[in-house]
Design a protein around this motif. Sequence first.
Motif, PDB file in Angstrom:
ATOM      1  N   HIS A 136      56.610  10.606  15.913  1.00 60.02           N
ATOM      2  CA  HIS A 136      57.792  11.340  15.470  1.00 60.02           C
ATOM      3  C   HIS A 136      59.016  10.526  15.867  1.00 60.02           C
ATOM      4  O   HIS A 136      58.956   9.671  16.742  1.00 60.02           O
ATOM      5  CB  HIS A 136      57.864  12.705  16.152  1.00 60.02           C
ATOM      6  CG  HIS A 136      58.028  12.606  17.633  1.00 60.02           C
ATOM      7  ND1 HIS A 136      59.203  12.852  18.269  1.00 60.02           N
ATOM      8  CD2 HIS A 136      57.142  12.248  18.602  1.00 60.02           C
ATOM      9  CE1 HIS A 136      59.049  12.670  19.569  1.00 60.02           C
ATOM     10  NE2 HIS A 136      57.811  12.294  19.796  1.00 60.02           N
ATOM     11  N   ASP A 137      60.119  10.790  15.188  1.00 60.06           N
ATOM     12  CA  ASP A 137      61.370  10.159  15.586  1.00 60.06           C
ATOM     13  C   ASP A 137      62.535  11.074  15.231  1.00 60.06           C
ATOM     14  O   ASP A 137      63.064  11.775  16.082  1.00 60.06           O
ATOM     15  CB  ASP A 137      61.512   8.780  14.939  1.00 60.06           C
ATOM     16  CG  ASP A 137      62.708   8.011  15.477  1.00 60.06           C
ATOM     17  OD1 ASP A 137      63.270   8.458  16.498  1.00 60.06           O
ATOM     18  OD2 ASP A 137      63.089   6.987  14.887  1.00 60.06           O
ATOM     19  N   CYS A 138      62.923  11.128  13.959  1.00 62.29           N
ATOM     20  CA  CYS A 138      64.130  11.862  13.592  1.00 62.29           C
ATOM     21  C   CYS A 138      63.950  13.373  13.685  1.00 62.29           C
ATOM     22  O   CYS A 138      64.879  14.110  13.979  1.00 62.29           O
ATOM     23  CB  CYS A 138      64.543  11.496  12.177  1.00 62.29           C
ATOM     24  SG  CYS A 138      63.394  12.093  10.925  1.00 62.29           S
ATOM     25  N   ARG A 139      62.778  13.846  13.393  1.00 65.07           N
ATOM     26  CA  ARG A 139      62.470  15.281  13.307  1.00 65.07           C
ATOM     27  C   ARG A 139      63.345  16.000  12.289  1.00 65.07           C
ATOM     28  O   ARG A 139      63.587  17.193  12.403  1.00 65.07           O
ATOM     29  CB  ARG A 139      62.570  15.948  14.684  1.00 65.07           C
ATOM     30  CG  ARG A 139      61.549  15.372  15.656  1.00 65.07           C
ATOM     31  CD  ARG A 139      61.047  16.410  16.606  1.00 65.07           C
ATOM     32  NE  ARG A 139      60.048  15.842  17.504  1.00 65.07           N
ATOM     33  CZ  ARG A 139      59.267  16.550  18.282  1.00 65.07           C
ATOM     34  NH1 ARG A 139      59.368  17.866  18.280  1.00 65.07           N
ATOM     35  NH2 ARG A 139      58.371  15.964  19.055  1.00 65.07           N
TER      36      ARG A 139
ATOM     37  N   ILE B  50      60.042   7.626   2.247  1.00 61.16           N
ATOM     38  CA  ILE B  50      60.293   7.344   3.660  1.00 61.16           C
ATOM     39  C   ILE B  50      59.132   6.583   4.297  1.00 61.16           C
ATOM     40  O   ILE B  50      59.097   6.390   5.508  1.00 61.16           O
ATOM     41  CB  ILE B  50      60.568   8.654   4.445  1.00 61.16           C
ATOM     42  CG1 ILE B  50      59.438   9.666   4.216  1.00 61.16           C
ATOM     43  CG2 ILE B  50      61.924   9.234   4.067  1.00 61.16           C
ATOM     44  CD1 ILE B  50      59.586  10.958   5.019  1.00 61.16           C
TER      45      ILE B  50
ATOM     46  N   CYS C 135      57.406  17.511  10.623  1.00 61.64           N
ATOM     47  CA  CYS C 135      58.499  17.801  11.556  1.00 61.64           C
ATOM     48  C   CYS C 135      59.420  18.897  11.026  1.00 61.64           C
ATOM     49  O   CYS C 135      60.132  19.540  11.789  1.00 61.64           O
ATOM     50  CB  CYS C 135      59.298  16.539  11.873  1.00 61.64           C
ATOM     51  SG  CYS C 135      60.098  15.795  10.437  1.00 61.64           S
TER      52      CYS C 135
ATOM     53  N   THR D 201      57.897  17.465   5.464  1.00 65.06           N
ATOM     54  CA  THR D 201      57.156  16.696   6.463  1.00 65.06           C
ATOM     55  C   THR D 201      56.723  17.627   7.589  1.00 65.06           C
ATOM     56  O   THR D 201      57.290  18.714   7.738  1.00 65.06           O
ATOM     57  CB  THR D 201      58.061  15.607   7.074  1.00 65.06           C
ATOM     58  OG1 THR D 201      59.264  16.254   7.529  1.00 65.06           O
ATOM     59  CG2 THR D 201      58.423  14.542   6.069  1.00 65.06           C
TER      60      THR D 201
ATOM     61  N   GLY E  92      62.944  14.932   8.846  1.00 68.77           N
ATOM     62  CA  GLY E  92      62.356  14.615   7.551  1.00 68.77           C
ATOM     63  C   GLY E  92      62.900  13.387   6.863  1.00 68.77           C
ATOM     64  O   GLY E  92      62.799  13.272   5.642  1.00 68.77           O
ATOM     65  N   ILE E  93      63.490  12.470   7.605  1.00 66.67           N
ATOM     66  CA  ILE E  93      64.057  11.312   6.919  1.00 66.67           C
ATOM     67  C   ILE E  93      63.552   9.963   7.425  1.00 66.67           C
ATOM     68  O   ILE E  93      63.829   8.942   6.806  1.00 66.67           O
ATOM     69  CB  ILE E  93      65.615  11.305   6.969  1.00 66.67           C
ATOM     70  CG1 ILE E  93      66.089  11.436   8.407  1.00 66.67           C
ATOM     71  CG2 ILE E  93      66.194  12.385   6.080  1.00 66.67           C
ATOM     72  CD1 ILE E  93      67.574  11.156   8.560  1.00 66.67           C
ATOM     73  N   CYS E  94      62.815   9.944   8.531  1.00 67.25           N
ATOM     74  CA  CYS E  94      62.435   8.625   9.051  1.00 67.25           C
ATOM     75  C   CYS E  94      61.042   8.198   8.632  1.00 67.25           C
ATOM     76  O   CYS E  94      60.741   7.014   8.574  1.00 67.25           O
ATOM     77  CB  CYS E  94      62.567   8.582  10.561  1.00 67.25           C
ATOM     78  SG  CYS E  94      61.257   9.454  11.430  1.00 67.25           S
ATOM     79  N   GLY E  95      60.180   9.147   8.343  1.00 61.07           N
ATOM     80  CA  GLY E  95      58.828   8.805   7.908  1.00 61.07           C
ATOM     81  C   GLY E  95      57.847   8.527   9.029  1.00 61.07           C
ATOM     82  O   GLY E  95      56.744   8.047   8.776  1.00 61.07           O
ATOM     83  N   SER E  96      58.231   8.823  10.276  1.00 60.20           N
ATOM     84  CA  SER E  96      57.310   8.556  11.382  1.00 60.20           C
ATOM     85  C   SER E  96      56.174   9.557  11.449  1.00 60.20           C
ATOM     86  O   SER E  96      55.045   9.203  11.746  1.00 60.20           O
ATOM     87  CB  SER E  96      58.053   8.613  12.722  1.00 60.20           C
ATOM     88  OG  SER E  96      59.080   7.676  12.754  1.00 60.20           O
ATOM     89  N   CYS E  97      56.493  10.826  11.216  1.00 56.76           N
ATOM     90  CA  CYS E  97      55.492  11.859  11.470  1.00 56.76           C
ATOM     91  C   CYS E  97      54.533  12.006  10.299  1.00 56.76           C
ATOM     92  O   CYS E  97      54.787  11.505   9.210  1.00 56.76           O
ATOM     93  CB  CYS E  97      56.178  13.188  11.737  1.00 56.76           C
ATOM     94  SG  CYS E  97      57.064  13.828  10.299  1.00 56.76           S
TER      95      CYS E  97
END
Lengths: 233, 265
Positions: free
Chosen positions: B56-59, B160, B84, B82, B61-66
Motif C-alpha cells: 500500500h502507499d497512497c490509500r 495505475i 484501499c 481498489t 486509489g491512485i498509486c497502484g500499490s495495493c
Amino acid sequence: MSAATSAAEVSSQQNRIVTFWQSTNGKKVVMAVTGAMMFLFVIGHLLGNLQVFEGPEKINAYGHFLHSIGEVLWIVRGTLILAIVLHITATVQLGMRSWKARPIGYSRKEAINSSYASRTMYWSGPIVLAFIIFHLLQFTAGYIHPEASFVEGDVYHNLVSGFQVWWVSAWYIFAIILLGFHLRHGIWSMFQSVGLAHPRHTKTLKGAALLIATLIVLGYISIPISILLGLVK
Amino acid sequence: MKLTLKIWRQKNCKDKGAFATYVVDNVDPEMSMLECLDVLNESLIERGELPVAFEHDCREGICGSCGFMINGVAHGPERATTVCQLTMRHFKDGDELVLEPWRALAFPLIKDLVVDRSAFDHIIEAGGYISVSTGNAQDGNTLLIGKETADQAMDAAACIGCGACVAACPNASAALFTGAKIAHLGTLPQGKPERDRRALSMVAQMNAEAFGNCTNIGECTGACPKEIPLEVIARMNRDYLLASCKKREDVPTTITPGFELSAKR
Ligand code: HEM
Ligand code: SF4
Ligand code: FES
C-alpha cells in the motif's frame, strides 16, 4: 542497388515475418484472418445447403456444379485446410503459453465480466474440429454413414438418409450450437485482434456477432430438424 | 461488524504457503479493506505473531500499490475500486472473505499478499521516451487536440499499474496494461514520433515476460479499478501490426525477465 543490399533486405523482411509470428499479437492476427476465412466459408456453405429445401434437383445440381469446377474447388479446399492448420497451430501454441503463465491457480475465482462463449473457446474449437472431420467423412467422402446409405453424387438422398438417424442429427445440432458459441465470441474478437475496435462501435459489433452466430446456428440446424420431422424426405 | 478473514500466508517465494483463518470482530463499516487488515495486524503483533504483509502507499486509489483477490475477484466486489478504497460496509456482518495474492508466473510472490510486479516496470522501460523540447513551457492550446482524442488518451492514462488485469485474466495476460500504456502515449501528438518503436518494443517486452496470451475475454476491464476499456488492446494490436509492416533499421531489444515461460510448470 547492389545484390548484397537486396539480399540483406530480403532477410530483414523474413526476420520481420518471423518476429511477427513469434509474438502473441502476430499469432492472434493470423488466428483472426484464418478465422475470418473459415467464417466466410461457413456462410457460403450454409447458403449452398439451404437449397435442400428447394428439392433434390436443385441441391444435386449444386453438388455437380461444385465437382465440375475441379481445380477451383481444390484451390478453395487447399486454402481452407491451410487456414485450419494455421488457426489450430496458433491456438495450441498460445493456449500452452497461457496455461504455463499461471502455474498456481486461485482457490476461488469468479467471472464478472465475460461471456460464457469467450471462456470456452478452447472447448468449442476442438469439438468443432472433431465434428468437421466426422462431417467430411460422412457427407463428402461417404466413408462412414452410420445406419444410412450413401450414394455418390446424390446429395439429397445422403442428407435425408443420414439425418434420419436421430443421434447423427443430435450430434450435428450439438456441434453447430458450439460453432455458434465459437463465432459469437470469435466474430467480435477478430476485430480486436487486427486492431479494428473503437469504443463507439463495440456494442454494435458485439450485437452483430451474436445475431450472425444465432442466424448461422438456426440456418444449419433447420436442415436436420426438418428431416427428423419428416418435412424434408 | 464481525468478519472471518481467510488469508493466504506465505513466508517467501520458496515457502509452500497456506490459508490461515482469522476472526476480526471490531470491524467498523467505514474502514477500508486495508484498515481492516491494519486492525488485524495490530492484534497479531500483540499476540506475538507475524503481521500479514500487503502492499500500500497512497490509500486513495491512485498509486497502484495495493491489490489482492477478495472472494475470487481482483480488488473485491466493488467495480472501479481498489482495495484501499473499498469500504467494509459493502460486506455483511458475519461474512467470510478469502484474500489471495495475484497469481501469475510473471508476478512471483514475495510474501503473503505481496507480489513482485517488476515485469510491468520492464514493459514501461521498453516504452522509452517521448520527444518534448525542454525549456520554457509551450503556450496553452498551441497544439489543438480533439475532445475525443483527449478523452481516449486520458482514459488510457488512468492506468495505475496495479496488476489486477493480469490477476483477473484467465490467461494471465498483460494486454490491458500494455495496451493502456501504448494507447495513452500513441493517441496524442506528443507521442506520435516514437509511436512505431514504442509499440514494437513494449509488445516485445510483454511477450518476453511470462504473461499468457490475450483472448479478448474481458475479465481485465471488469476488474480494473480505472475501468481501462478493452479497446486499448485493439489499439496495441493495430499499432503493432502497422509498425511491423514498416521497415526499420533497429531491432527492439528486450530486458531479460526474472521469470521465463520456458521454465517447467
Ligand atoms: C469453422 C471453423 C472455425 C471458425 C469459423 C473459427 C473462427 C474463429 C474466430 C473468428 C476466432 C477469433 C480469432 C481472434 O480472436 O482473433 C477464433 C478463435 C479461436 N478458435 Fe476458432 N474457428 C474455427 C475452428 C476452430 C477449431 C477447429 C479450433 C480448435 C482446434 C478453434 C480454436 C479456437 C480458439 C481456442 C480460439 C480463441 C483463441 C484466441 O482468441 O486467442 N477454432 N476462431
Ligand atoms: S489496466 Fe487497470 S487493472 Fe491493469 S494495471 Fe492498469 S489500472 Fe490496474
Ligand atoms: S494504496 Fe495506492 S492505490 Fe491503493
